[in-house]
Design a protein around this motif. Structure first.
Motif, mmCIF file in Angstrom:
data_model
loop_
_atom_site.group_PDB
_atom_site.id
_atom_site.type_symbol
_atom_site.label_atom_id
_atom_site.label_comp_id
_atom_site.label_asym_id
_atom_site.label_seq_id
_atom_site.Cartn_x
_atom_site.Cartn_y
_atom_site.Cartn_z
ATOM 1 N N ALA A 134 0.837 -1.191 0.000
ATOM 2 C CA ALA A 134 0.000 0.000 0.000
ATOM 3 C C ALA A 134 0.878 1.249 0.000
ATOM 4 O O ALA A 134 1.867 1.332 0.728
ATOM 5 N N GLY A 135 0.511 2.195 -0.840
ATOM 6 C CA GLY A 135 1.257 3.432 -0.925
ATOM 7 C C GLY A 135 2.401 3.423 -1.913
ATOM 8 O O GLY A 135 3.053 4.448 -2.117
ATOM 9 N N SER A 136 2.663 2.288 -2.537
ATOM 10 C CA SER A 136 3.754 2.193 -3.515
ATOM 11 C C SER A 136 3.181 2.180 -4.934
ATOM 12 O O SER A 136 2.000 1.903 -5.151
ATOM 13 N N TRP A 137 4.061 2.460 -5.910
ATOM 14 C CA TRP A 137 3.655 2.381 -7.311
ATOM 15 C C TRP A 137 3.380 0.940 -7.739
ATOM 16 O O TRP A 137 2.810 0.699 -8.806
ATOM 17 N N GLY A 138 3.805 -0.026 -6.918
ATOM 18 C CA GLY A 138 3.629 -1.415 -7.289
ATOM 19 C C GLY A 138 2.254 -1.980 -7.018
ATOM 20 O O GLY A 138 1.993 -3.140 -7.328
ATOM 21 N N MET A 139 1.355 -1.190 -6.429
ATOM 22 C CA MET A 139 0.001 -1.697 -6.167
ATOM 23 C C MET A 139 -0.673 -2.125 -7.476
ATOM 24 O O MET A 139 -0.454 -1.512 -8.525
ATOM 25 N N PRO A 140 -1.497 -3.166 -7.429
ATOM 26 C CA PRO A 140 -2.102 -3.692 -8.658
ATOM 27 C C PRO A 140 -2.859 -2.656 -9.481
ATOM 28 O O PRO A 140 -2.799 -2.675 -10.714
ATOM 29 N N LEU A 141 -3.578 -1.739 -8.828
ATOM 30 C CA LEU A 141 -4.348 -0.749 -9.576
ATOM 31 C C LEU A 141 -3.458 0.229 -10.322
ATOM 32 O O LEU A 141 -3.913 0.899 -11.250
ATOM 33 N N TYR A 142 -2.199 0.342 -9.937
ATOM 34 C CA TYR A 142 -1.254 1.179 -10.665
ATOM 35 C C TYR A 142 -0.462 0.387 -11.694
ATOM 36 O O TYR A 142 0.383 0.948 -12.394
ATOM 37 N N GLN A 143 -0.733 -0.915 -11.758
ATOM 38 C CA GLN A 143 0.004 -1.791 -12.685
ATOM 39 C C GLN A 143 -0.924 -2.489 -13.660
ATOM 40 O O GLN A 143 -0.639 -3.579 -14.130
ATOM 41 N N GLY A 144 -2.052 -1.849 -13.954
ATOM 42 C CA GLY A 144 -2.911 -2.339 -15.027
ATOM 43 C C GLY A 144 -4.163 -3.066 -14.613
ATOM 44 O O GLY A 144 -4.988 -3.401 -15.472
ATOM 45 N N PHE A 145 -4.359 -3.314 -13.323
ATOM 46 C CA PHE A 145 -5.557 -4.044 -12.899
ATOM 47 C C PHE A 145 -6.696 -3.077 -12.606
ATOM 48 O O PHE A 145 -6.520 -2.073 -11.910
ATOM 49 N N ASP A 146 -7.872 -3.398 -13.142
ATOM 50 C CA ASP A 146 -9.072 -2.615 -12.863
ATOM 51 C C ASP A 146 -9.579 -2.879 -11.453
ATOM 52 O O ASP A 146 -10.145 -1.991 -10.817
#
Length: 449
Positions: A134-146
């Motif tokens: 949480a709080g990182s760019w690696g969260m799924p919603l920031y990596q293409g997941f709806d």
């Protein structure tokens, strides 16, 4: 005007959708990727398992293609998932080990979910993520997941009765597990939400990434037996150690979830246009007796090894009328091939930066291109840095920087018993060149030994 990180990423995604070429407008098949956690090559019936019941997974093999030489991205969880998502082997990937903590995907990493969104797919992830807290760019919603539902954190994912789970961008409390209750088993919740995703998106193409935690060991605080499952049925009356009963029950529970996903696809008439992959993220964990079930089959090694038992995984692919039912393929491929495979399935050109090759030709009975080599590594900041490469049927393994390379002929010796390095110096030199060529140093993973 201030814009949130999530809003920024959605704006980028919207722009990519508007700029999508017309060739991407045609509908590709739905894609379902089911991934077990620490399931061994020999843990399911269609790969020789004789004690653990896996009828639904075995049925997938009867109806699709079973691969005998498919490889995970790594020998442990996080880097294997990074390889799957980004199409890069471990010598090039962002996340290369489970430690050090805090290494996550970044905005310039391109994932299979982002690719499929560009083709109009609805993307959903369920289960263990491992690539961004949480709080990182690696969260799924920031990596293409709806949408995403599960455990973000690598270590928190080891808890089967957690206090909370991550639901898109919010933490969802599990009241049934408060005050030492055990009413909400996380793996079951992942499956329930995945089934809902199928129903909600039945009218449009979707990518379902179902990364269950079964049969990974539990957080040690949850119990001394390490393998937590609501019931050890149908093995309760077996004359087995309790730990092995629990392990078998976890695998059979996973099999039940596979059956539920297939039933949901049938319910909505989606079977014919859905490509289903089933696999595991790495070899079996040796915290239980892997010999009891022959979890690695005849292969040498387990999780955290770069021998075949640590990286060769079950792989079944089903696509009615496109993949010949009951077929067996000996074509070697690896997790980093999934990104270009998804691109071809979705009607998109292959991404420019990938170590992978689409396996769609192999799946559909056409001539298939082959890798020059495969590469894995592990243990950068641990006591010993391990590297391995497969070149044709030759497999080289080096345990520790500067150590000699052990060489095995996988065609004659798939169990990697006989080190033939002394008799094949030219092959050893080529393997050494591959290890040097494939490994690009990362400032996040400074090699220790």
């Amino acid at each position: 005007m201030r814009i949130s990180r999530r809003g920024f990423m959605r704006a980028i995604g919207a722009g990519a959708m508007l700029a999508r070429p017309a060739t991407a407008q045609r509908r590709g098949p739905n894609i379902v990727w089911i991934m077990a956690d620490d399931l061994g090559y020999g843990d399911v019936g269609c790969y020789g398992q004789e004690k653990i019941l896996t009828p639904n997974i075995d049925r997938l093999a009867e109806q699709g293609m079973r691969f005998t030489q498919a490889y995970a991205g790594s020998t442990v969880c996080a880097p294997s998932r990074c390889s799957l998502m980004t199409g890069l082997h471990n010598g090039h990937g962002r996340v290369r080990d489970n430690i050090p903590y805090g290494i996550f995907l970044r905005p310039d990493d391109f994932t299979v979910a982002e690719l499929l969104k560009q083709a109009g797919y609805r993307t959903g992830g369920f289960g263990k993520w491992s690539l961004g807290n949480a709080g990182s760019w690696g969260m799924p919603l920031y990596q293409g997941f709806d949408t995403y539902f599960g455990q973000l954190n690598q270590d928190q994912a080891h808890r089967y009765y957690p206090d909370s789970l991550w639901d898109d961008d919010q933490e969802m409390l599990l009241m049934g597990n408060r005050a030492n209750q055990r009413k909400q088993y996380s793996a079951d919740l992942f499956a329930e939400r995945a089934l809902r995703f199928i129903g909600d998106n039945r009218e449009r193409p979707f990518f379902l990434y179902f990364a269950t935690t079964l049969p990974h060991f539990s957080d040690f605080r949850e119990g001394p037996d390490k393998l937590i499952v609501p019931s050890d049925e149908p093995y309760t009356t077996r004359d087995w150690p309790q730990l092995e009963k629990n392990y078998a029950a976890m695998v059979t529970r996973l099999d039940r979830h596979v059956g539920e996903i297939m039933a949901k696809l049938r319910e909505h008439g989606l079977e014919q246009n859905t490509l289903v992959f089933f696999t595991s993220d790495n070899g079996p964990w040796d915290g239980h007796d892997v010999r009891f079930f022959r979890s690695a089959g005849s292969l040498r090694g387990v999780k955290r090894d770069l021998y075949e038992g640590g990286i060769r995984v079950p792989m079944i692919v089903r696509w009615p009328d496109r993949i010949r039912a009951g077929s067996v393929s000996h074509h070697p491929w690896a997790f980093w091939d999934f990104l270009p495979t998804a691109a071809e399935l979705a009607g998109l050109p292959p991404p420019k930066r990938t170590d992978g090759i689409s396996i769609v030709p192999e799946l559909t009975g056409r001539p298939q291109s082959r890798h020059e080599y495969f590469y894995w590594d592990y243990g950068h900041v641990r006591d010993k840095f391990l590297q391995a490469a497969r070149w044709g049927n030759w497999k080289g393994v080096r345990i520790g920087t500067g150590s000699p390379i052990d060489l095995y002929d996988l065609e004659r010796d798939p169990s990697e018993i006989n080190n033939v390095a002394g008799a094949n110096p030219q092959v050893v030199r080529r393997i050494e060149e591959i290890l040097a060529e494939a490994y690009q140093p990362s400032p996040d993973y400074l090699v220790k030994g």
